[in-house]
Write a protein that holds these residues in place. Structure first.
Motif, short mmCIF file in Angstrom:
data_model
loop_
_atom_site.label_atom_id
_atom_site.label_comp_id
_atom_site.label_asym_id
_atom_site.label_seq_id
_atom_site.Cartn_x
_atom_site.Cartn_y
_atom_site.Cartn_z
N GLU A 1 0.84 -1.19 0.00
CA GLU A 1 0.00 0.00 0.00
C GLU A 1 0.88 1.25 0.00
O GLU A 1 1.03 1.92 1.01
CB GLU A 1 -0.95 -0.01 1.21
CG GLU A 1 -2.02 -1.09 1.16
CD GLU A 1 -3.07 -0.84 0.08
OE1 GLU A 1 -2.86 0.04 -0.79
OE2 GLU A 1 -4.09 -1.55 0.10
N ASN A 2 1.45 1.52 -1.15
CA ASN A 2 2.30 2.70 -1.27
C ASN A 2 1.44 3.96 -1.25
O ASN A 2 0.41 4.04 -1.93
CB ASN A 2 3.10 2.65 -2.57
CG ASN A 2 4.05 1.47 -2.60
OD1 ASN A 2 4.74 1.21 -1.61
ND2 ASN A 2 4.08 0.73 -3.69
N GLN B 1 -11.30 -6.99 6.08
CA GLN B 1 -10.24 -7.00 5.08
C GLN B 1 -9.46 -5.67 5.03
O GLN B 1 -8.72 -5.41 4.07
CB GLN B 1 -10.86 -7.24 3.69
CG GLN B 1 -11.68 -8.50 3.60
CD GLN B 1 -10.82 -9.74 3.64
OE1 GLN B 1 -9.93 -9.93 2.81
NE2 GLN B 1 -11.07 -10.60 4.62
N TYR B 2 -9.61 -4.85 6.05
CA TYR B 2 -9.09 -3.48 6.04
C TYR B 2 -7.70 -3.33 5.43
O TYR B 2 -7.46 -2.44 4.61
CB TYR B 2 -9.02 -2.93 7.46
CG TYR B 2 -10.30 -2.80 8.21
CD1 TYR B 2 -11.42 -2.23 7.62
CD2 TYR B 2 -10.38 -3.22 9.53
CE1 TYR B 2 -12.60 -2.09 8.34
CE2 TYR B 2 -11.56 -3.08 10.26
CZ TYR B 2 -12.66 -2.52 9.67
OH TYR B 2 -13.83 -2.39 10.37
N ILE B 3 -6.78 -4.18 5.89
CA ILE B 3 -5.35 -3.91 5.62
C ILE B 3 -4.72 -4.97 4.72
O ILE B 3 -3.50 -5.06 4.65
CB ILE B 3 -4.57 -3.77 6.94
CG1 ILE B 3 -4.79 -4.97 7.87
CG2 ILE B 3 -5.00 -2.52 7.67
CD1 ILE B 3 -3.85 -6.09 7.69
N LEU C 1 -8.11 -0.03 2.79
CA LEU C 1 -7.56 1.14 3.46
C LEU C 1 -6.04 1.21 3.27
O LEU C 1 -5.36 0.19 3.23
CB LEU C 1 -7.87 1.10 4.95
CG LEU C 1 -9.35 1.07 5.34
CD1 LEU C 1 -9.50 0.82 6.84
CD2 LEU C 1 -10.06 2.36 4.94
N HIS C 2 -5.52 2.45 3.18
CA HIS C 2 -4.06 2.63 3.19
C HIS C 2 -3.52 2.47 4.61
O HIS C 2 -2.35 2.13 4.80
CB HIS C 2 -3.69 4.02 2.69
CG HIS C 2 -3.83 4.19 1.20
ND1 HIS C 2 -4.87 4.87 0.62
CD2 HIS C 2 -3.04 3.77 0.19
CE1 HIS C 2 -4.71 4.88 -0.69
NE2 HIS C 2 -3.62 4.21 -0.99
N TYR D 1 0.83 -6.27 11.10
CA TYR D 1 0.52 -5.36 10.01
C TYR D 1 1.51 -5.49 8.85
O TYR D 1 2.72 -5.60 9.09
CB TYR D 1 0.58 -3.90 10.49
CG TYR D 1 -0.62 -3.43 11.28
CD1 TYR D 1 -1.82 -4.11 11.29
CD2 TYR D 1 -0.53 -2.26 12.03
CE1 TYR D 1 -2.90 -3.65 12.01
CE2 TYR D 1 -1.61 -1.78 12.76
CZ TYR D 1 -2.79 -2.49 12.76
OH TYR D 1 -3.87 -2.03 13.47
N PRO D 2 1.02 -5.45 7.61
CA PRO D 2 1.95 -5.24 6.50
C PRO D 2 2.75 -3.97 6.76
O PRO D 2 2.22 -2.99 7.32
CB PRO D 2 1.02 -5.08 5.29
CG PRO D 2 -0.24 -5.79 5.68
CD PRO D 2 -0.38 -5.56 7.17
#
Length: 609
Positions: free
Chosen positions: A129-130, A396-398, A403-404, A439-440
């Motif tokens: 998520e850049n 599925q937020y992240i 979402l960013h 978190y990613p």
């Protein structure tokens, strides 16, 4: 009984650290010391996957270590794993034990019974998520528009609302005018407006702010404007669309970006869509006409007086987010709400109560925003967003294309627990490292960090109006990974209990210059220090102090907090790092050996790697 050891935070046992993408290889290694021959299995399942739990035999690689390389092959989502150890005792009977996570994950623990095992979480995300450079380099400032500044030369309030209450002085304490049942009888206003924000741009620049998060600005009945009356109009008390466009252009010219509050879970009862009080016509809106185009947006149980509302608050009728016409209106159609304000120059959105918005709704907004350059989408989530369950669904937020990032309330809780001595530095390092693992990486660094918002008690009040502790909170906010966001007035020493006391008017004639300058200094440091904007991090602690190492390939920053009243000395042999660091033990000891930190103070140093 074998001696087993595994730690998901140490690269010798799990590599790479943290979240991964589908089909990315992960090497798991576990130590098993047992005099009899042992068999070790890697046990894994994907939540809601196509297959049941699978067992993979781990290979012995010497020195009592077992290894297995696994790649999550069922796509994005959460995978859960643990280790099963089997051996024969002296009587030849088969025995088994299990290594799983503990409550703080990381090191884990040995279990004797399978049904007691807490598995480790492995987050598998679809894509990186850049975010645009402006966002990664931002220091945000949250503005509650009615409470910031009135830019009218005579101080008059724009377009006062019927049946409202206007304060006689901006120094007055906020107060709700309620009826016997606790309902709001009169909404109270100070008269802050968009022109006021424009006139205070020099103040924001002096502080070092380069991004603004605006609480709702669309037409509404209340002062907070989370009861939207018309998504397509600026509230007249704040100004109009022409003025808003001018201010966006002015802010951009000054290097300041703006994100808006998107309140799409519910609307106001007295809105153009519901029209309970008939403001928009006797025969208009869902509440007054079942033939209204807005009627299908709402769920009535006894028309027109009983209907689904947000948390049972009658003033906030809940919208059916699965309704196709509502989706078209908010983001799908050309000329949708997202389209209109994006074309006017808004740089992104913060989605209010993201838990109330279906994943497909959030994904739809994100897809629309992708059509515009350099936009961001942040969600209000109060917990660990990687494993959040709302309305019985894993969110599925992240995991990509939603979402960013999210508002990082777990970070705020950590800061408060540290400065109030509620938890040990070790426990808090473990808490933040768990988020780091779940978190990613992009998500973690995109999260909007806060130590106070319009929904929380003021940080200064929370800390007992202890200025030294407030300064530490502000410093930590600006040192930590993620995007810092300062709630208006925290840099000026504003106090306040819960809503409405936390929404006082900004004290323009009584700014605490000591706090302001402290905040200004740390903002300057963050903006010129690449490790604080882009660097990775590792947490460490002593028994008394918490530390953070931020680093890039070329530079490092070390920051330590002593939250105690008494001075504390850092002894190098008492330092505990939770992950591998890019500095040698010799270098670390040279930097931190016998460093003494005054009570309620910190230590900060930068250098080259």
């Amino acid at each position: 009984m074998p001696h087993v050891y595994y730690n998901s935070w140490i690269s010798d046992y799990k590599k790479p650290f943290g979240a991964v993408q589908p089909n990315e290889k992960i090497t798991f290694q576990v130590d098993v010391h047992e005099s009899h021959r042992s068999e070790v299995q890697f046990m894994v399942r994907k939540e809601n996957g196509a297959h049941d739990e699978k067992a993979y035999l781990m290979k012995g690689i010497g020195d009592n270590r077992f290894s297995y390389s696994y790649a999550p092959h069922e796509g994005k989502g959460l995978y859960f794993y643990y280790f099963a150890v089997k051996w024969k005792d002296d009587k030849g009977e088969e025995m088994s034990a299990f290594w799983g996570a503990s409550s703080v994950k990381g090191e884990g623990k040995l279990y004797h019974n399978l049904h007691e095992v807490i598995p480790y979480q492995l987050t598998c995300f679809e894509k990186e998520e850049n975010t645009p450079d402006w966002y990664r380099e931002a220091v945000f400032y949250q503005i509650f528009p009615d409470r910031f500044y009135n830019g009218n030369p005579d101080g008059q309030v724009n377009a006062p609302k019927r049946n409202s209450f206007l304060y006689g002085d901006t120094r007055d304490t906020p107060l709700y005018v309620r009826g016997q049942k606790g309902e709001i009888l009169r909404w109270d206003f100070y008269g802050g407006n968009l022109e006021g924000i424009r006139q205070k741009i020099p103040y924001l620049k002096d502080l070092g702010i380069n991004a603004i998060y605006l609480n709702p600005i669309f037409q509404a009945a209340s002062n907070h404007r989370y009861d939207t009356a018309d998504y397509m109009k600026i509230d007249p008390m704040l100004g109009d669309e022409k003025l808003f466009k001018e201010i966006i252009e002015k802010l951009h010219a000054e290097g300041i970006h703006v994100i808006l509050d998107g309140v799409f879970s519910h609307v106001g009862r007295n809105s153009i869509y519901f029209n309970y009080d008939g403001t928009y016509g006797e025969d208009e809106g869902a509440c007054r006409n079942q033939e209204s185009p807005y009627y299908p947006w709402f769920t009535f149980t006894d028309y027109p007086n009983k209907y689904a509302s947000w948390w049972g608050i009658d003033d906030l009728p809940e919208v059916d987010k699965f309704n196709k016409e509502f989706q078209d209106y908010i983001y799908q159609d050309d000329g949708s709400v997202i389209d209109k304000w994006s074309k006017l120059g808004v740089d992104g959105w913060r989605l209010d109560v993201a838990d109330e918005l279906p994943d497909e709704f959030i994904a739809g907004i994100r897809h629309k925003l992708e059509q515009y350059p350099e936009k961001v989408l942040i969600g209000e989530v109060w917990e660990d967003a990687s494993n959040k369950i709302s309305y019985d669904e894993r969110r599925q937020y992240i995991l990509g294309n939603h979402l960013h990032g999210v508002m990082n309330y777990p970070f705020r809780n950590t800061v408060l627990d540290l400065l109030q001595l509620e938890k040990t530095p070790k426990e808090l390092c473990q808490r933040l490292t768990q988020l780091h693992e779940n978190y990613p990486k992009d998500i973690l660094f995109n999260n909007l960090n806060n130590i106070g918002t319009h929904d929380t008690k003021r940080i200064y009040t929370f800390l007992g109006e202890d200025k030294a502790r407030l300064k530490l909170a502000l410093s930590f906010l600006l040192i930590a990974p993620g995007i810092p966001c300062i709630y208006y007035g925290d840099e000026a020493g504003v106090t306040g209990e819960q809503d409405p006391d936390n929404r006082k008017f900004f004290p323009w004639e009584d700014i605490d210059q000591d706090i302001f300058k402290h905040c200004q200094r740390w903002i300057t440091e963050r903006k010129q220090n690449s490790t604080l904007k882009y660097g990775d991090f590792v947490l460490f602690h002593t028994d008394d102090m918490l530390g953070m190492l931020r680093f890039t390939d070329e530079e490092y920053t070390i920051y330590m907090i002593n939250p105690h009243d008494e001075e504390k000395t850092c002894h190098a042999d008492k330092l505990h790092f939770l992950r591998k660091v890019p500095l040698t033990e010799e270098v670390i000891k040279g930097i931190l050996k016998d460093v003494t930190i005054d009570g309620k103070s910190d230590f900060f140093v930068t250098g080259k790697i």
